[in-house]
Motif scaffolding. Structure first.
Motif, short mmCIF file in Angstrom:
data_model
loop_
_atom_site.label_atom_id
_atom_site.label_comp_id
_atom_site.label_asym_id
_atom_site.label_seq_id
_atom_site.Cartn_x
_atom_site.Cartn_y
_atom_site.Cartn_z
N CYS A 186 0.77 -1.05 -0.04
CA CYS A 186 0.01 0.02 -0.17
C CYS A 186 0.75 1.06 0.05
O CYS A 186 0.26 2.40 -0.30
N GLY A 187 2.14 1.20 0.15
CA GLY A 187 2.96 2.21 0.18
C GLY A 187 3.59 2.43 1.68
O GLY A 187 4.54 3.29 1.67
N CYS A 188 3.13 1.74 2.45
CA CYS A 188 3.64 1.78 4.16
C CYS A 188 5.13 1.38 4.31
O CYS A 188 5.70 1.76 5.09
N ARG A 189 5.46 0.53 3.27
CA ARG A 189 6.69 -0.33 3.61
C ARG A 189 7.72 -0.03 2.16
O ARG A 189 8.68 -0.81 2.35
N GLY A 190 7.16 0.73 1.46
CA GLY A 190 8.15 1.00 0.25
C GLY A 190 7.40 2.28 -0.54
O GLY A 190 6.64 3.27 -0.12
N LYS A 191 7.72 2.40 -1.65
CA LYS A 191 7.34 3.45 -2.59
C LYS A 191 7.09 2.96 -3.91
O LYS A 191 7.61 2.08 -4.48
N TYR A 192 6.22 3.67 -4.59
CA TYR A 192 5.80 3.48 -6.14
C TYR A 192 6.56 4.69 -6.95
O TYR A 192 6.66 5.66 -6.32
N THR A 193 7.04 4.31 -8.14
CA THR A 193 7.39 5.25 -8.84
C THR A 193 7.00 5.00 -10.30
O THR A 193 6.79 4.22 -10.69
N LYS A 194 7.03 6.48 -11.03
CA LYS A 194 6.69 6.37 -12.55
C LYS A 194 8.13 7.09 -13.14
O LYS A 194 7.83 7.23 -14.52
N ASN A 195 9.08 7.39 -12.53
CA ASN A 195 10.14 8.12 -12.93
C ASN A 195 11.06 6.88 -13.65
O ASN A 195 11.73 5.78 -13.31
N PRO A 196 11.39 7.32 -15.15
CA PRO A 196 11.93 6.23 -15.72
C PRO A 196 13.34 5.78 -15.38
O PRO A 196 13.75 4.62 -15.47
N THR A 197 13.95 6.76 -14.78
CA THR A 197 15.52 6.35 -14.26
C THR A 197 15.35 5.65 -13.11
O THR A 197 15.97 4.44 -13.16
N SER A 198 14.51 5.76 -12.08
CA SER A 198 14.21 4.81 -10.91
C SER A 198 13.77 3.47 -11.40
O SER A 198 13.97 2.59 -10.85
N ILE A 199 12.66 3.36 -12.43
CA ILE A 199 12.25 2.07 -13.02
C ILE A 199 13.55 1.37 -13.54
O ILE A 199 13.61 0.01 -13.28
N LYS A 200 14.19 1.86 -14.46
CA LYS A 200 15.55 1.18 -14.85
C LYS A 200 16.43 0.68 -13.83
O LYS A 200 16.77 -0.43 -13.96
N ARG A 201 16.84 1.41 -12.77
CA ARG A 201 17.67 1.08 -11.83
C ARG A 201 16.92 -0.33 -10.89
O ARG A 201 17.58 -1.22 -10.82
N MET A 202 15.57 0.21 -10.67
CA MET A 202 14.75 -1.23 -9.95
C MET A 202 14.72 -2.54 -10.78
O MET A 202 14.99 -3.51 -10.41
N VAL A 203 14.66 -2.53 -12.29
CA VAL A 203 14.79 -3.48 -13.04
C VAL A 203 15.92 -4.17 -13.08
O VAL A 203 15.92 -5.38 -12.87
N ASN A 204 17.03 -3.25 -12.98
CA ASN A 204 18.30 -4.03 -13.05
C ASN A 204 18.67 -4.63 -11.66
O ASN A 204 19.15 -5.75 -11.76
N ASN A 205 18.23 -4.26 -10.68
CA ASN A 205 18.34 -4.48 -9.43
C ASN A 205 17.59 -6.12 -9.16
O ASN A 205 18.19 -6.99 -8.66
N ALA A 206 16.39 -6.12 -9.74
CA ALA A 206 15.44 -7.16 -9.73
C ALA A 206 16.04 -8.25 -10.48
O ALA A 206 15.89 -9.41 -9.98
N MET A 207 16.36 -8.01 -11.48
CA MET A 207 17.02 -9.03 -12.43
C MET A 207 18.12 -9.58 -12.06
O MET A 207 18.54 -10.55 -12.29
N LYS A 208 18.98 -9.01 -11.31
CA LYS A 208 20.08 -9.46 -10.38
C LYS A 208 19.59 -10.72 -9.46
O LYS A 208 20.64 -11.50 -9.06
#
Length: 87
Positions: free
Chosen positions: A34-56
């Motif tokens: 719900c957002g209480c334990r993390g955050k949502y983003t629509k920022n392309p730079t943040s999304i790219k970083r998150m995708v890279n971390n997740a794929m690791k």
């Protein structure tokens, strides 16, 4: 594009995520999204970083709603969810 393979137990394991196809991403501690334990983003730079971390993690799966996610074991690690553009 998002590529995935079907595992022996029937899960859909993601092998590649194109960050430009992600419209929103979530990153946070395991549990509620719900957002209480993390955050949502629509920022392309943040999304790219998150995708890279997740794929690791080598443990990205896609559910029947088309949401790719990483669920760490237990209460440690980072939980990710990726929401894709509809074609």
């Amino acid at each position: 594009m998002t590529d995935f393979i079907k595992t022996d137990d029937g899960d859909m394991k993601v092998t590649r995520i194109d960050p430009t196809k992600v419209v929103q991403a979530y990153s946070g501690r395991p549990g509620c999204q719900c957002g209480c334990r993390g955050k949502y983003t629509k920022n392309p730079t943040s999304i790219k970083r998150m995708v890279n971390n997740a794929m690791k993690t080598d443990s990205v799966y896609i559910d029947r709603n088309g949401i790719a996610y990483v669920m760490p074991d237990g209460d440690r690690g980072t939980q990710y969810a990726f929401y894709f553009k509809e074609d």
